[in-house]
Design a protein around this motif. Structure first.
Motif, PDB file in Angstrom:
ATOM      1  N   THR A 170      27.491 -82.155  28.314  1.00 25.13           N
ATOM      2  CA  THR A 170      27.580 -82.348  26.867  1.00 25.13           C
ATOM      3  C   THR A 170      28.788 -81.601  26.310  1.00 25.13           C
ATOM      4  OG1 THR A 170      25.169 -82.466  26.808  1.00 25.13           O
ATOM      5  CG2 THR A 170      26.287 -82.151  24.708  1.00 25.13           C
ATOM      6  N   MET A 171      28.971 -80.366  26.781  1.00 27.07           N
ATOM      7  CA  MET A 171      30.101 -79.565  26.311  1.00 27.07           C
ATOM      8  C   MET A 171      31.430 -80.226  26.645  1.00 27.07           C
ATOM      9  SD  MET A 171      29.295 -76.842  24.722  1.00 27.07           S
ATOM     10  CE  MET A 171      29.811 -75.159  24.946  1.00 27.07           C
ATOM     11  N   ARG A 172      31.529 -80.799  27.842  1.00 27.80           N
ATOM     12  CA  ARG A 172      32.786 -81.448  28.239  1.00 27.80           C
ATOM     13  C   ARG A 172      33.056 -82.696  27.400  1.00 27.80           C
ATOM     14  NH1 ARG A 172      35.478 -80.347  32.736  1.00 27.80           N
ATOM     15  NH2 ARG A 172      35.763 -82.535  33.282  1.00 27.80           N
ATOM     16  N   MET A 173      31.999 -83.354  26.973  1.00 24.24           N
ATOM     17  CA  MET A 173      32.206 -84.514  26.088  1.00 24.24           C
ATOM     18  C   MET A 173      32.665 -84.055  24.706  1.00 24.24           C
ATOM     19  SD  MET A 173      29.328 -87.373  26.996  1.00 24.24           S
ATOM     20  CE  MET A 173      27.877 -86.353  27.227  1.00 24.24           C
ATOM     21  N   ILE A 174      32.046 -82.973  24.209  1.00 25.44           N
ATOM     22  CA  ILE A 174      32.476 -82.449  22.909  1.00 25.44           C
ATOM     23  C   ILE A 174      33.918 -81.933  23.008  1.00 25.44           C
ATOM     24  CG2 ILE A 174      32.029 -80.709  21.120  1.00 25.44           C
ATOM     25  CD1 ILE A 174      29.076 -80.796  21.932  1.00 25.44           C
ATOM     26  N   GLU A 216      27.109 -92.515  20.400  1.00 22.69           N
ATOM     27  CA  GLU A 216      28.157 -92.210  19.436  1.00 22.69           C
ATOM     28  C   GLU A 216      28.418 -90.713  19.424  1.00 22.69           C
ATOM     29  OE1 GLU A 216      27.266 -93.498  15.361  1.00 22.69           O
ATOM     30  OE2 GLU A 216      28.512 -91.796  14.728  1.00 22.69           O
ATOM     31  N   LEU A 217      29.694 -90.362  19.400  1.00 20.98           N
ATOM     32  CA  LEU A 217      30.058 -88.948  19.309  1.00 20.98           C
ATOM     33  C   LEU A 217      31.227 -88.797  18.340  1.00 20.98           C
ATOM     34  CD1 LEU A 217      29.733 -86.008  20.377  1.00 20.98           C
ATOM     35  CD2 LEU A 217      31.405 -86.559  22.127  1.00 20.98           C
ATOM     36  N   ASP A 224      36.943 -89.577  16.619  1.00 14.27           N
ATOM     37  CA  ASP A 224      36.410 -90.197  17.823  1.00 14.27           C
ATOM     38  C   ASP A 224      37.135 -89.631  19.058  1.00 14.27           C
ATOM     39  OD1 ASP A 224      35.648 -91.789  19.888  1.00 14.27           O
ATOM     40  OD2 ASP A 224      36.385 -93.673  19.037  1.00 14.27           O
ATOM     41  N   PRO A 225      36.409 -88.954  19.950  1.00 14.88           N
ATOM     42  CA  PRO A 225      37.053 -88.341  21.115  1.00 14.88           C
ATOM     43  C   PRO A 225      37.791 -89.335  22.018  1.00 14.88           C
ATOM     44  CG  PRO A 225      34.819 -87.526  20.885  1.00 14.88           C
ATOM     45  CD  PRO A 225      34.976 -88.647  19.900  1.00 14.88           C
TER      46      PRO A 225
END
Lengths: 267, 326
Positions: free
Chosen positions: B68-72, B82-83, B89-90
């Motif tokens: 999760t941290m790496r996606m953020i 969706e993030l 948008d990453p």
């Protein structure tokens, strides 16, 4: 078109920061300087032992165009091309692999706005800086020994840059595929084979036809042809083919390496 | 002395509140999923992190915290869901988002070819700071990390705690809006942990938004305003440390150890919820001392008795049936 595509996606300041990191690493490590200096002597020693030493036994050589030159004049530009290749490969293979897999340098960089392609380009630019030091010094030696003239040396220098870019790009691409240090033995062997059979020590016209065709496909052959043509002032349309070959190699290597860095580290 | 530093170092923590952006969450995820082949690391999570908050992911190894941290952090792309990070948008705006993030990874990835100061200045250059600004920033951060006298040292001989402080200082180099800390104190000795907590608390006090992962309940209690408990890629509970303890546990817990191997659950029934662990029995109670008195009244003779306040460890045990660190 390619350069426009690159320019649109690259930030010069970020590429510069990647280069700057390597300059910093060089300055803070005394052992690194030693490695750098040793890279210059290798081709010079080959030139002296084979070009001048063996050259005394071989005598003069007739080029395909009919011109007759000393053997050392024939060998020196090949050593120059080899020097450009080795300089670029040293930086983009061992060092790149270490930074990517062990030191996790790139992992840290990718947490910043810097992108994989910018890392690849920055590393390549740095490899060019290092390689150019070798080739510039080698050209000075060639002029001093009377193996080329100043004007042709100046013409050959940009060609060595292109050779460095091509091998640097390819070296990076190959490094991203390496599974471990053992794989580098294969790379060294390949590099040495190129060194021996790329028209470096004898004109490829002397090889059997099949071998000649095979050699014609390999990169160092085109590098040697281009650099030699310019260094001894034998220009021909064929040189444009060599330039095209090396340009394609540069772009393909870079694109592949950037993609692999992304694939490996951004999962 | 440390307090004086906190006042002077206001700039270190990057107080950059933009007008009108405070309502928007810095991180917003809806149905966020990360798959590696067949393995589902993150299995559809929803979360929001507000500006100025210290938000934690608590969970055991493999719970999906780091993914999760790496996606953020925009280095790993979501498989689906969706993030939004900092409202962007990453996938499309990774570099713009990363320019405003500070990332402290789980394993230190400091540059071994550079000294301590150069690690900071070089990193600053990746964010586009000028040379002069990078040097000035490095001096501020050396002080923040209490590494002034090691500035010219290589990274390799530094202690684990020093490396961690340097990594966190490096994450602050761009005065980030959001700092991501992946298990900031794992592997450190207690003294180093406390020093680090104190530094992180200072950042938090300065208004920096922190998102951290941990599998230490004490760390979550110390640092987090709000946290989610993760297990098997899912969020199993959410709230402040206090509210989680209130919801999922009792105010006090009695730890009983018995010399014999017998099952004493039957005799303990009715005093409070009983959780038999391999090495001890946990007894959940509103009043620990009263519970202990009742244990003795029933004729049980535990070899040791410990009455303590309830912790997030108990919450986790209640939610998943497992302990956090095993």
């Amino acid at each position: 078109m390619v350069s426009a595509m690159l320019a649109a996606r690259l930030s010069p300041s970020r590429v510069g920061a990647v280069v700057g990191r390597n300059v910093g690493a060089l300055r803070s490590g005394p052992s690194y300087w030693l490695v750098l200096v040793s890279g210059f002597f290798e081709p010079v020693l080959y030139l002296l032992s084979i070009g001048v030493g063996v050259g005394a036994l071989v005598g003069d050589l007739r080029l395909p165009g009919g011109r007759v030159v000393e053997y050392a004049v024939f060998v020196a530009p090949a050593m120059l091309a080899v020097s450009a290749m080795s300089g670029a490969l040293a930086e983009t293979t061992f060092n790149l692999f270490f930074k990517m897999r062990y030191a996790k340098t790139f992992e840290a960089v990718l947490a910043t706005p810097v992108r994989p392609l910018e890392i690849a380009v920055g590393e390549l630019v740095w490899a060019m800086v290092r390689g150019s030091l070798y080739t510039a010094a080698f050209l000075v030696v060639m002029v001093a020994l009377g193996l080329t003239r100043v004007g042709w040396a100046l013409a050959a220098f940009p060609a060595t840059l292109l050779v460095g870019l091509a091998f640097g790009g390819a070296g990076m691409a190959v490094s991203t595929l390496m599974r471990g240090w053992q794989d580098f033995d294969l790379l060294s062997t390949g590099q040495f084979a190129l060194f021996l059979f790329s028209g470096t020590f004898s004109p490829v016209g002397e090889y059997p036809p099949m071998v000649e065709v095979l050699v014609g496909l390999t990169p160092l052959y085109h590098a040697v042809e281009l650099v030699r043509g310019l260094a001894i002032g034998e220009l021909g349309w064929g040189l444009l083919g060599d330039v095209a070959y090396l340009l394609v190699m540069t772009v393909a290597g870079l694109a592949f390496a950037a993609r692999r860095i992304h694939r490996t580290l951004c999962v | 002395m440390a307090v004086a530093v906190a006042v002077v170092r206001g700039s270190v923590v990057g107080l950059c509140y933009g007008p009108g952006v405070s309502e928007q969450p810095l991180v917003r995820a809806r149905g966020l999923v990360k798959r590696f082949g067949d393995f589902v690391a993150v299995d559809g999570i929803d979360l929001e992190v507000a500006r100025g908050e210290a938000f934690g992911f608590l969970g055991p190894n493999g719970a999906g915290k780091s993914s999760t941290m790496r996606m953020i952090g925009c280095v790993s792309m979501p498989t689906s869901g969706e993030l939004r990070v900092l409202g962007m948008d990453p996938v499309r705006e990774g570099p713009r988002i990363r320019a405003r993030l500070g990332v402290c990874p789980q394993l230190d990835n400091l540059d071994p070819d550079l000294n301590v100061r150069e690690n900071l200045t070089t990193y600053a250059r990746y964010f586009g700071l000028s040379r002069a600004r990078a040097r000035a920033r490095a001096e501020e951060l050396l002080e923040f990390a209490q590494l002034q006298d090691r500035a010219a040292s290589r990274v390799e001989p530094l202690s684990g705690g020093m490396k961690r402080r340097l990594t966190i200082a490096r994450a602050m180099v761009n005065e980030p809006d959001l700092v991501l800390l992946d298990e900031p104190t794992t592997g450190l000795d207690p003294q180093a942990r406390h020093l680090l907590w104190e530094r992180l608390f200072r950042l938090k006090q300065g208004g920096t938004t922190l998102v951290l992962t941990t599998h230490y309940m004490d760390e979550a209690e110390q640092l987090c305003d709000r946290l989610v408990v993760m297990d098997g890629g899912r969020i199993v509970a959410e709230g402040s440390p206090r509210s989680l303890i209130e919801t999922y546990s009792t105010p006090e817990v009695v730890e009983l150890r018995f010399a014999d191997e017998a099952d004493h659950s039957g005799k303990l029934a009715g005093i409070g919820r009983v959780d038999p662990l391999p090495d001890r029995v946990l007894l959940y109670a509103d009043d620990g001392d009263a519970a202990v008195a009742e244990v003795h009244r029933r004729g049980l003779a535990p070899s040791s008795v410990l009455v303590r306040r309830s912790s997030l460890e108990d919450v986790f045990l209640q939610l998943t049936g497992r302990t956090l660190v095993d």
